[in-house]
Write an enzyme that holds these catalytic residues in place. Structure first.
Site, PDB file in Angstrom:
ATOM      1  N   TYR A 119       0.861  -1.190   0.000  1.00 10.74           N
ATOM      2  CA  TYR A 119       0.000   0.000   0.000  1.00 10.74           C
ATOM      3  C   TYR A 119       0.890   1.230   0.000  1.00 10.74           C
ATOM      4  CZ  TYR A 119      -3.177   3.664   1.525  1.00 10.74           C
ATOM      5  OH  TYR A 119      -3.905   4.829   1.590  1.00 10.74           O
ATOM      6  N   GLU A 207      -3.527   7.574  -4.069  1.00 13.74           N
ATOM      7  CA  GLU A 207      -3.483   6.275  -3.395  1.00 13.74           C
ATOM      8  C   GLU A 207      -3.263   5.165  -4.416  1.00 13.74           C
ATOM      9  OE1 GLU A 207      -6.113   4.505   0.103  1.00 13.74           O
ATOM     10  OE2 GLU A 207      -7.156   4.314  -1.820  1.00 13.74           O
TER      11      GLU A 207
END
Length: 444
Positions: A119, A207
């Protein structure tokens, strides 16, 4: 402003970040050509909506099948079949609500051989006024769940704007993702690329979930979720053109066209206020007296009568609105302009819910005269506290309550509801007796 994944991938590609090849389609008839253009042997068919959790989502329509909003396909025919099922159907995820969002476009891209998932995100840290990197080895998962269950697996660090992204930041990123050797060098290069692109494009959030390591040991951005600073879009006409208004609240889009700051909420009392601070205070005091605001609406200091008319129309277009509170403290914004806008708007769209108006400041006497001399059935208020109590009472007086709903309320709230309906009640009375009076009054 938010954009779709396929648009985000194009932005990342333009700044030099590694992404998969893909084709966006808007009809099932385009699926075959897109699949053949990419070649196989594996394709990924992705729903394009402004919501996360698409892979774990489910479609409302049975015709869309049991699979989620992100599907693997091993043949051209399978790509086409998935496109037919998904386009036009409503995808429900953890972020869409029960009604889901209609899928109007798909992104078909090459499948990737995944070795590891990470992530990675960049965002504006409001506390430090710097861009922050957020990295975790737990990629492809709900990052909120990771933060709750295993917060030690999330590493955050800021970038000093005076120095920009430095080699030590690259090493920090590599350590956070537990990368070494050539992959650590790739992490350093990717971090610098993303940081510079973040600034150049005036992003507010970027993101990548997941960021992957492929079987051939390459870092690759497998997903892209990007938000941009709406106040900086004038510098990026190419980014502004990516806006998909079908993914936004219709009322918020209409408000933006007239320079109004509007955010739809879930309450029942519509608010028209000038100034963001006063708007927030108005929402707070409505909640204090037991009701919920239906919107945030700041008409600003330079609103015209036409702006006010449109603001009123936007508020009344919300079927959840059961009352309207106009709270104006005129400085730059003149009370007579607000008053004339309200009167004109009521004449055009009608008024079926209680309206409380509180005016103070520049041209207040003119504003009150316009309201008083008009046929508008408005309730005048002396100050904000008085206005909030009056609109809450007016809404409650019209609302029909069930016995079970009243029994769940505090005794003081039940008494307030009774009084709003013109029923003599006191906290000294038994709650059951007060509830009985309310129900009898509603039945009569």
């Amino acid at each position: 402003m938010n954009i779709h994944e396929y648009q985000g991938k194009a932005v990342l590609k333009s700044i030099g970040a590694p992404v998969s090849e893909g084709v966006a389609i808007f009809s099932a008839g385009e699926a075959e050509a897109a699949a053949k253009q990419l070649g196989g042997p594996l394709w990924v068919v992705k729903s394009q909506i402004h919501a996360g959790g698409r892979g774990k989502g489910k479609f409302l329509e049975a015709s869309a099948g049991d699979a989620g909003g992100v599907r693997l396909a091993w043949s051209v025919d399978e790509v086409v079949e998935n496109a037919k099922q998904m386009l036009g159907s409503h995808l429900v995820t953890a972020q869409t609500g029960a009604e889901g969002k209609q899928v109007n476009r798909l992104y078909i891209e090459h499948g990737s051989d995944i070795e590891k998932e990470f992530y990675l995100s960049l965002l504006i840290n409001r506390e430090t006024s710097r861009v922050s990197f957020v990295a975790s080895t737990e990629g492809g998962m709900d990052i909120e769940a990771v933060a709750h269950d295993t917060p030690e697996k999330i590493i955050t660090f800021d970038i000093d704007p005076a120095t920009g992204f430095m080699p030590h930041h690259g090493r920090t990123l590599a350590r956070a993702l537990k990368l070494s050797g050539d992959l650590a060098k790739q992490a350093n290069k990717l971090g610098r690329t993303l940081y510079n692109g973040f600034l150049a494009k005036d992003m507010s959030m970027l993101e990548i979930n997941p960021l992957i390591v492929t079987k051939d040991a390459k870092l690759h951005c497998l997903d892209a979720k990007i938000s941009f600073d709406g106040n900086a879009l004038f510098r990026h006409p190419d980014i502004k053109d990516l806006r998909d208004v079908t993914e936004e609240d219709e009322k918020e889009v209409a408000a933006a066209d007239y320079g109004l700051s509007y955010i739809a909420l879930d309450g029942t009392i519509g608010c028209m206020v000038n100034g963001a601070g006063l708007a927030m205070s108005t929402m707070d005091i409505i909640k204090l007296y037991g009701e919920e605001p239906a919107n945030f609406l700041d008409v600003g200091g330079g609103a015209t009568t036409e702006n006010i008319i449109q603001a009123f129309k936007i508020i009344t277009s919300d079927e959840n609105v059961k009352g309207i509170l106009v709270n104006i403290f005129g400085g730059i914004m003149k009370c007579d302009v607000i008053a004339q806008g309200v009167v004109t708007a009521v004449g055009e769209v009608g008024l079926t819910v209680p309206l409380v108006v509180r005016l103070e400041g520049t041209n207040v006497a003119k504003g009150k005269a316009i309201i008083n001399d008009s046929p508008v059935d408005a309730i005048a208020a002396d100050d904000l506290d008085d206005a909030a109590q009056k609109i809450v009472a007016a809404v409650r007086a019209r609302r029909v309550y069930t016995k079970s709903a009243l029994e769940k309320m505090r005794e003081a709230d039940v008494v307030d509801i009774a009084r709003a309906k013109g029923i003599d009640a006191s906290v000294a009375d038994l709650k059951a007796d007060t509830i009985a009076k309310i129900l009898d009054g509603q039945a009569g």
